[in-house]
Motif scaffolding. Structure first.
Motif, short mmCIF file in Angstrom:
data_model
loop_
_atom_site.label_atom_id
_atom_site.label_comp_id
_atom_site.label_asym_id
_atom_site.label_seq_id
_atom_site.Cartn_x
_atom_site.Cartn_y
_atom_site.Cartn_z
N ARG A 1 0.87 -1.15 0.03
CA ARG A 1 -0.12 0.03 -0.20
C ARG A 1 0.93 1.15 0.07
N GLU A 2 1.98 1.33 0.88
CA GLU A 2 2.71 2.53 0.91
C GLU A 2 3.52 2.66 -0.42
N ALA A 3 4.13 1.54 -1.09
CA ALA A 3 4.73 1.66 -2.54
C ALA A 3 3.59 2.28 -3.35
N LEU A 4 2.50 1.70 -3.57
CA LEU A 4 1.35 2.33 -4.27
C LEU A 4 1.10 3.84 -4.14
N GLU A 5 1.14 4.10 -2.73
CA GLU A 5 0.70 5.60 -2.53
C GLU A 5 2.05 6.56 -2.96
N ARG A 6 2.96 5.97 -3.14
CA ARG A 6 4.43 6.75 -3.34
C ARG A 6 4.23 6.60 -5.05
N HIS A 7 3.50 5.83 -5.70
CA HIS A 7 3.54 5.69 -7.14
C HIS A 7 4.76 5.04 -7.55
N ILE A 8 5.18 3.90 -6.93
CA ILE A 8 6.14 2.91 -6.93
C ILE A 8 5.58 1.91 -7.54
N PRO A 9 6.05 1.33 -9.06
CA PRO A 9 5.55 0.20 -9.39
C PRO A 9 5.46 -1.10 -8.50
N VAL A 10 4.36 -1.90 -8.71
CA VAL A 10 4.44 -3.31 -7.73
C VAL A 10 3.96 -4.18 -8.75
N THR A 11 4.61 -5.11 -8.74
CA THR A 11 4.35 -6.59 -9.56
C THR A 11 4.45 -7.63 -8.71
N SER A 12 3.81 -8.70 -9.48
CA SER A 12 3.68 -10.08 -8.57
C SER A 12 4.08 -11.36 -9.66
N ALA A 13 4.71 -12.10 -9.24
CA ALA A 13 5.13 -13.41 -9.64
C ALA A 13 4.26 -14.56 -8.93
N PRO A 14 3.20 -15.05 -9.47
CA PRO A 14 2.23 -15.92 -8.74
C PRO A 14 2.72 -17.03 -8.66
N GLY A 15 2.28 -17.74 -7.53
CA GLY A 15 2.54 -19.31 -7.48
C GLY A 15 1.95 -19.94 -6.52
N PRO A 16 2.51 -20.88 -5.49
CA PRO A 16 1.81 -21.38 -4.36
C PRO A 16 0.96 -20.69 -3.49
N SER A 17 0.01 -21.26 -3.17
CA SER A 17 -1.06 -20.80 -2.17
C SER A 17 -1.67 -21.79 -1.63
N ALA A 18 -1.55 -22.00 -0.02
CA ALA A 18 -2.10 -23.21 0.61
C ALA A 18 -3.75 -23.02 0.53
N MET A 19 -4.38 -22.12 0.38
CA MET A 19 -5.87 -22.00 0.13
C MET A 19 -6.28 -22.42 -1.10
N ILE A 20 -5.77 -22.25 -2.14
CA ILE A 20 -5.89 -22.73 -3.58
C ILE A 20 -5.56 -23.99 -3.59
N ALA A 21 -4.44 -24.63 -2.89
CA ALA A 21 -4.29 -25.96 -3.18
C ALA A 21 -5.14 -26.58 -2.40
N ALA A 22 -5.57 -26.32 -1.18
CA ALA A 22 -6.62 -26.79 -0.63
C ALA A 22 -7.89 -27.05 -1.32
N LEU A 23 -8.23 -25.90 -1.73
CA LEU A 23 -9.50 -25.76 -2.53
C LEU A 23 -9.54 -26.82 -3.63
N THR A 24 -8.54 -26.91 -4.42
CA THR A 24 -8.46 -27.76 -5.48
C THR A 24 -8.60 -29.34 -5.09
N ILE A 25 -8.12 -29.72 -3.87
CA ILE A 25 -8.58 -31.11 -3.88
C ILE A 25 -9.41 -31.53 -2.68
N SER A 26 -10.18 -30.53 -2.07
CA SER A 26 -11.30 -30.70 -1.46
C SER A 26 -12.29 -31.40 -1.80
N GLY A 27 -12.70 -31.31 -3.05
CA GLY A 27 -14.06 -31.75 -3.40
C GLY A 27 -15.16 -30.65 -3.36
N LEU A 28 -14.96 -29.73 -2.72
CA LEU A 28 -15.76 -28.72 -2.23
C LEU A 28 -16.16 -27.65 -3.42
#
Length: 285
Positions: free
Chosen positions: A108-135
């Motif tokens: 948030r502070e970087a964005l407020e100062r107009h500093i570019p913010v990027t993301s290299a997506p990857g592992p997430s426990a929440m998404i991994a669990a959702l994928t194999i939960s059957g829900l």
């Protein structure tokens, strides 16, 4: 060498790290680790070990710690480096930054100062669990860690009762049995659920059943490790006026009219205004 060293633009680069299996790192994340001017991590030891496993050299760079306890002191330093034109890579201890980790305020502070913010997506426990939960995964809500105090926990769980989506919680093995019991009380013990633990690790396990069945399974067999608890959406069930009044009477004995109406409305998926009017009539106000 499986990574590439190439110029990285100035700014803040978030990168997801493995939640267990070290080979779940992405090639782009390795590129960022190899190329960033400055490295920051929630746990510097974890990041250093990950880089050693994949043969990414530090080459004289320092890994700055950035976590809940030093954020206020470390943020200005990292922001200043970005404003000087440096590329700063930030890695959470495990999983995706900003998902239950201290990176949000830095972002948030970087964005407020107009500093570019990027993301290299990857592992997430929440998404991994959702994928194999059957829900159902077409709609889900990540609720994070439940609060610790009893009153706050019950209010927290009740607020999700009417949400038409699969619910996701992070929980510690020491509290998960208590949490399942409270979810039975607030969301209904017949809700389908899945307890996913130690995802991508040697002792990965997924237990499925109703909330009550999972609660009973932990009474004499406590679990260890990192846990994601998923709760399926409730089937809509019509509540009788007698049952609604009974629930309101119980709630009114413990809290204000407004809070009682909100809690009972959430429990049964009803409009707060309608339940509030019923509560006013019952109390003669």
């Amino acid at each position: 060498m499986i990574y590439q060293t190439k110029p990285l633009s100035a700014g803040l680069h978030f990168l997801a790290t493995p939640i267990g299996n070290a080979r779940d790192i992405t090639l782009r994340a390795l590129d960022i680790l190899a190329s960033a001017d400055v490295l920051a991590a929630e746990d510097t030891r974890s990041l250093r070990k990950l880089m050693e496993i994949h043969g990414v050299p530090l080459e004289g760079r320092h890994i700055y710690p950035y976590h809940d306890h030093n954020g206020a002191q470390m943020r200005p330093r990292l922001i200043a480096l970005m404003e000087e034109g440096k590329s700063v890579a930030y890695a959470s201890e495990a999983g995706t930054p900003l998902v239950a980790d201290p990176g949000f305020v830095l972002c948030r502070e970087a964005l407020e100062r107009h500093i570019p913010v990027t993301s290299a997506p990857g592992p997430s426990a929440m998404i991994a669990a959702l994928t194999i939960s059957g829900l159902p995964s077409d709609r889900f809500l990540f609720a994070g860690f439940p609060p610790s105090s009893q009153g706050a926990r019950l209010k927290f769980f009740t607020s999700f009762a009417a949400v038409p989506a699969t619910l996701g919680f992070y929980e510690s093995p020491k509290r998960v049995h208590r949490t399942l019991g409270e979810l039975c009380d607030t969301l209904g013990e017949t809700r389908p659920a899945a307890l996913c633990r130690e995802l991508t690790k040697r002792f990965e396990e997924v237990r499925k059943g109703t909330l009550r069945e999972l609660e009973e399974s932990l009474r004499d067999a406590p679990v260890k490790g990192e846990i994601v608890l998923l709760v399926g959406r409730a089937d809509h069930v019509e509540v009788s006026e007698a049952d609604l009044q009974a629930d309101l009477e119980t709630a009114l004995g413990q809290m204000s009219v407004k809070d009682a109406a909100a809690e009972v409305a959430a429990k049964h998926g009803l409009k707060k205004r309608d339940v509030y009017q019923m509560a006013l009539a019952m109390t003669g106000k």
